[in-house]
Design a protein around this motif. Structure first.
Motif, short mmCIF file in Angstrom:
data_model
loop_
_atom_site.label_atom_id
_atom_site.label_comp_id
_atom_site.label_asym_id
_atom_site.label_seq_id
_atom_site.Cartn_x
_atom_site.Cartn_y
_atom_site.Cartn_z
N ALA A 178 70.74 30.82 47.82
CA ALA A 178 70.11 30.75 46.49
C ALA A 178 69.26 29.50 46.30
N ILE B 146 67.12 28.61 42.89
CA ILE B 146 67.45 27.44 42.08
C ILE B 146 66.24 26.51 41.96
N HIS C 125 63.75 27.80 39.53
CA HIS C 125 64.14 27.65 38.13
C HIS C 125 64.18 26.19 37.68
N TYR D 289 74.29 21.96 45.69
CA TYR D 289 74.18 23.40 45.98
C TYR D 289 75.49 23.93 46.55
N ASN E 71 73.20 35.56 44.53
CA ASN E 71 72.37 34.38 44.30
C ASN E 71 72.30 34.01 42.82
N ASP F 196 73.16 30.49 41.16
CA ASP F 196 72.16 29.85 40.29
C ASP F 196 72.77 29.49 38.94
N TYR G 240 75.15 26.57 39.33
CA TYR G 240 74.41 25.33 39.53
C TYR G 240 73.93 24.78 38.19
N ASN G 241 73.46 25.66 37.33
CA ASN G 241 72.93 25.25 36.04
C ASN G 241 74.02 24.90 35.03
N ARG H 227 64.75 31.59 33.00
CA ARG H 227 65.82 31.59 34.01
C ARG H 227 66.78 32.74 33.73
N ASP I 97 67.44 36.07 36.00
CA ASP I 97 68.78 36.31 36.51
C ASP I 97 69.35 37.64 36.02
#
Length: 205
Positions: free
Chosen positions: A47, A51, A54, A116, A139, A143, A146-147, A187, A191
């Motif tokens: 991903a 990422i 975004h 990551y 993915n 993502d 991660y956010n 984003r 997604d």
């Protein structure tokens, strides 16, 4: 002489029957393997590009949508361990934070990779079906983690439950109705479009 035969194969725990096809056996085997590849989960989803798309990549500090000083590929300088992480890539935390020092591309990617990997681990821990998901959906899980961070993503229990069930449209609708979706704009749109597309007709367990 060409024969019409049907072939059964097992992939990822599912019995697959390929309809009768006229042609040499070798060609039919090729078709079977092509079919297996198309329905099997991806073994090496990544991903990073999603990422980076975004988050963007910025060498100098900026303020993100939540008011946090941020650098590189969405790296939050307020998060726990940020000073140690910045030090580990050979930069000075205070100088980076106050904008007097920027990062090189090498430093940005050295900072990004551990974050990551934490997102992958967090998404895998939160989503029981993570390793069986197709890459387009897996993915998105990474993502979002991660956010949102591990605990933030894990709190999306209804969304995650629907993903685990393979209820793609319902999961996407739930995601679109979260406050997070209103905060991150495109984003979320990207997604949830991927989630709505799902992983074909393959059941998720």
């Amino acid at each position: 002489m060409a024969q019409a035969i049907s072939i059964e194969a097992v992939a990822s725990g599912f019995l697959i029957t390929v309809p009768q096809i006229e042609g040499p056996v070798a060609m039919q085997r090729l078709l079977v393997w092509a079919f297996l590849v198309s329905v099997s989960p991806c073994d090496a989803c990544d991903a990073r590009d999603l990422i980076a798309q975004h988050e963007g990549k910025r060498s100098c500090v900026y303020t993100d949508t939540m008011g946090h000083p941020t650098i590189g590929i969405g790296y939050n300088l307020d998060q726990s361990g940020a000073q140690e992480a910045i030090d580990s890539v050979g930069a000075d935390y205070d100088s980076v934070r106050d904008g007097t020092q920027c990062l090189t591309d090498t430093q940005i990617f050295d900072l990004f990779d551990p974050s990551y990997q934490r997102a992958v681990s967090g998404a895998r821990a939160a989503v029981s079906s993570y390793d069986s998901l197709c890459c387009s959906v897996q993915n998105v899980m990474t993502d979002m983690d991660y956010n949102l961070g591990n605990s933030g993503f894990a709190s999306f229990t209804t969304f995650i439950g629907l993903v685990n069930e393979g209820s793609w449209a319902a999961a996407a609708e739930d995601g679109r109705n979260t406050r997070w979706c209103g905060e991150v704009g495109s984003r979320c749109s990207d997604d949830m479009t991927a989630v709505a597309g799902g992983c074909g007709s393959r059941a998720v367990v």
